[in-house]
Design an enzyme around this catalytic site. Sequence first.
Site, PDB file in Angstrom:
ATOM      1  N   LYS A 135     -19.722  40.767  -5.243  1.00 14.40           N
ATOM      2  CA  LYS A 135     -20.227  41.368  -6.489  1.00 14.40           C
ATOM      3  C   LYS A 135     -21.749  41.423  -6.490  1.00 14.40           C
ATOM      4  O   LYS A 135     -22.350  42.426  -6.856  1.00 14.40           O
ATOM      5  CB  LYS A 135     -19.749  40.565  -7.711  1.00 14.40           C
ATOM      6  CG  LYS A 135     -18.248  40.489  -7.879  1.00 14.40           C
ATOM      7  CD  LYS A 135     -17.846  39.813  -9.180  1.00 14.40           C
ATOM      8  CE  LYS A 135     -18.259  38.347  -9.297  1.00 14.40           C
ATOM      9  NZ  LYS A 135     -17.653  37.455  -8.297  1.00 14.40           N
ATOM     10  N   ARG A 145     -15.888  36.436 -17.572  1.00 15.30           N
ATOM     11  CA  ARG A 145     -15.049  35.696 -16.628  1.00 15.30           C
ATOM     12  C   ARG A 145     -13.776  35.180 -17.273  1.00 15.30           C
ATOM     13  O   ARG A 145     -12.993  34.504 -16.624  1.00 15.30           O
ATOM     14  CB  ARG A 145     -15.846  34.518 -16.066  1.00 15.30           C
ATOM     15  CG  ARG A 145     -16.314  34.767 -14.626  1.00 15.30           C
ATOM     16  CD  ARG A 145     -17.161  33.609 -14.196  1.00 15.30           C
ATOM     17  NE  ARG A 145     -17.185  33.425 -12.783  1.00 15.30           N
ATOM     18  CZ  ARG A 145     -18.228  33.740 -12.014  1.00 15.30           C
ATOM     19  NH1 ARG A 145     -19.283  34.324 -12.517  1.00 15.30           N
ATOM     20  NH2 ARG A 145     -18.197  33.475 -10.739  1.00 15.30           N
ATOM     21  N   ARG A 168     -22.241  31.371   3.559  1.00 16.65           N
ATOM     22  CA  ARG A 168     -23.186  32.061   2.680  1.00 16.65           C
ATOM     23  C   ARG A 168     -24.417  31.180   2.393  1.00 16.65           C
ATOM     24  O   ARG A 168     -24.281  30.033   1.991  1.00 16.65           O
ATOM     25  CB  ARG A 168     -22.495  32.404   1.364  1.00 16.65           C
ATOM     26  CG  ARG A 168     -23.439  33.033   0.364  1.00 16.65           C
ATOM     27  CD  ARG A 168     -22.705  33.667  -0.768  1.00 16.65           C
ATOM     28  NE  ARG A 168     -22.332  32.731  -1.806  1.00 16.65           N
ATOM     29  CZ  ARG A 168     -21.817  33.095  -2.969  1.00 16.65           C
ATOM     30  NH1 ARG A 168     -21.568  34.360  -3.221  1.00 16.65           N
ATOM     31  NH2 ARG A 168     -21.506  32.195  -3.877  1.00 16.65           N
ATOM     32  N   ARG A 187     -25.484  26.935  -1.329  1.00 19.95           N
ATOM     33  CA  ARG A 187     -25.292  26.486  -2.704  1.00 19.95           C
ATOM     34  C   ARG A 187     -24.374  25.278  -2.739  1.00 19.95           C
ATOM     35  O   ARG A 187     -23.404  25.210  -1.995  1.00 19.95           O
ATOM     36  CB  ARG A 187     -24.681  27.634  -3.523  1.00 19.95           C
ATOM     37  CG  ARG A 187     -25.716  28.591  -4.030  1.00 19.95           C
ATOM     38  CD  ARG A 187     -25.132  29.838  -4.622  1.00 19.95           C
ATOM     39  NE  ARG A 187     -23.959  29.654  -5.464  1.00 19.95           N
ATOM     40  CZ  ARG A 187     -23.333  30.654  -6.076  1.00 19.95           C
ATOM     41  NH1 ARG A 187     -23.774  31.893  -5.947  1.00 19.95           N
ATOM     42  NH2 ARG A 187     -22.275  30.426  -6.815  1.00 19.95           N
ATOM     43  N   ARG A 191     -13.168  26.837  -7.748  1.00 20.31           N
ATOM     44  CA  ARG A 191     -13.629  28.131  -8.282  1.00 20.31           C
ATOM     45  C   ARG A 191     -12.552  29.205  -8.115  1.00 20.31           C
ATOM     46  O   ARG A 191     -12.396  30.060  -8.972  1.00 20.31           O
ATOM     47  CB  ARG A 191     -14.934  28.550  -7.590  1.00 20.31           C
ATOM     48  CG  ARG A 191     -16.114  27.678  -8.036  1.00 20.31           C
ATOM     49  CD  ARG A 191     -17.299  27.814  -7.107  1.00 20.31           C
ATOM     50  NE  ARG A 191     -17.907  29.116  -7.144  1.00 20.31           N
ATOM     51  CZ  ARG A 191     -18.646  29.612  -6.152  1.00 20.31           C
ATOM     52  NH1 ARG A 191     -18.861  28.889  -5.059  1.00 20.31           N
ATOM     53  NH2 ARG A 191     -19.183  30.798  -6.252  1.00 20.31           N
TER      54      ARG A 191
HETATM   55  P1  AMP Z   1     -21.474  32.900  -9.403  1.00 25.00           P
HETATM   56  O1  AMP Z   1     -22.872  32.866  -8.900  1.00 25.00           O
HETATM   57  O2  AMP Z   1     -21.128  34.159 -10.132  1.00 25.00           O
HETATM   58  O3  AMP Z   1     -20.467  32.560  -8.334  1.00 25.00           O
HETATM   59  O4  AMP Z   1     -21.377  31.729 -10.494  1.00 25.00           O
HETATM   60  C1  AMP Z   1     -21.618  30.387 -10.164  1.00 25.00           C
HETATM   61  C2  AMP Z   1     -21.120  29.479 -11.248  1.00 25.00           C
HETATM   62  O5  AMP Z   1     -21.802  29.745 -12.486  1.00 25.00           O
HETATM   63  C3  AMP Z   1     -19.644  29.617 -11.605  1.00 25.00           C
HETATM   64  O6  AMP Z   1     -18.806  28.883 -10.708  1.00 25.00           O
HETATM   65  C4  AMP Z   1     -19.620  29.032 -13.008  1.00 25.00           C
HETATM   66  O7  AMP Z   1     -19.727  27.623 -13.000  1.00 25.00           O
HETATM   67  C5  AMP Z   1     -20.922  29.582 -13.588  1.00 25.00           C
HETATM   68  N1  AMP Z   1     -20.710  30.906 -14.205  1.00 25.00           N
HETATM   69  C6  AMP Z   1     -21.102  32.101 -13.714  1.00 25.00           C
HETATM   70  N2  AMP Z   1     -20.756  33.091 -14.544  1.00 25.00           N
HETATM   71  C7  AMP Z   1     -20.124  32.510 -15.589  1.00 25.00           C
HETATM   72  C8  AMP Z   1     -19.503  32.998 -16.772  1.00 25.00           C
HETATM   73  N3  AMP Z   1     -19.452  34.301 -17.068  1.00 25.00           N
HETATM   74  N4  AMP Z   1     -18.956  32.090 -17.612  1.00 25.00           N
HETATM   75  C9  AMP Z   1     -19.004  30.772 -17.366  1.00 25.00           C
HETATM   76  N5  AMP Z   1     -19.545  30.248 -16.255  1.00 25.00           N
HETATM   77  C10 AMP Z   1     -20.104  31.098 -15.363  1.00 25.00           C
END
Ligand code: AMP
Length: 221
Positions: free
Chosen positions: A13, A88, A124, A157, A168
């Site tokens: 994404k 989400r 990554r 990360r 996740r």
């Molecule tokens: P990402 O970088 O999109 O993989 O997001 C990393 C982490 O941020 C996720 O595993 C969640 O802990 C948190 N996160 C990201 N987007 C959301 C969202 N829309 N709602 C709640 N937590 C989020």
Amino acid sequence: MRLILLGPPGSGKGTQGDLIEEKFGFPKISAGDLLRSAVKQGTPSGLKAKKSIDKGELVEDNIILEMIKKRIGKDDCRNGYTLDGFPRNVSQAELLEQVHSEQEETVIDIKVDDSTVVKRLSSRFICTECNNIYNIKKAGIKDEKKCARCGGKLVQREDDRPQVIKKRLAVYHNETEKLVHYYEKRGIYKAVNGEGRIDEVFQRICSLINKIYMQSQECEA
Ligand code: AMP
């Protein structure tokens, strides 16, 4: 156009959102980047969010919603934007509907298998300065982990560790996947195959966006 990118962690994404921004000019708004930036700055919301992020759980809806609303309200989003990682879950999708948007809404779901997610996330790395994303295996990066774009340090990360990846993925299947049905019912859901090279996936996304554009122009005519 308000474009919502759906898909599991590691589906691409963020990368595709950057390419869409470059080609179509819609700024990419990454929920994860907004949260990580708040964590880095040590804001109260950031500190609260960190606990959930580290465990691979979702951060409270109101924390991320406030950040998204603030970002969407900026001038550069007037003609459209891409949301990466928001909503989400169904309650976030309902909250997003209340955020005024003059733009037509489209959802693109980037489909990849869990096995691809695990493979991609474990190699990554991310730039600590500009958030550019690298697959260090594919990019052939071995010893010196530096960003080719800005020279920043590349790090893995914390939440890309195997145990957290598992969590996740579970959150994705239990909560985020419900959005497929939610947006199908609204008639704005499209899926693309997210397997393969970045440029191949981008081509699939571009054809979808172009088709949607053409349809909306036909409607206006
Ligand atoms: P990402 O970088 O999109 O993989 O997001 C990393 C982490 O941020 C996720 O595993 C969640 O802990 C948190 N996160 C990201 N987007 C959301 C969202 N829309 N709602 C709640 N937590 C989020």
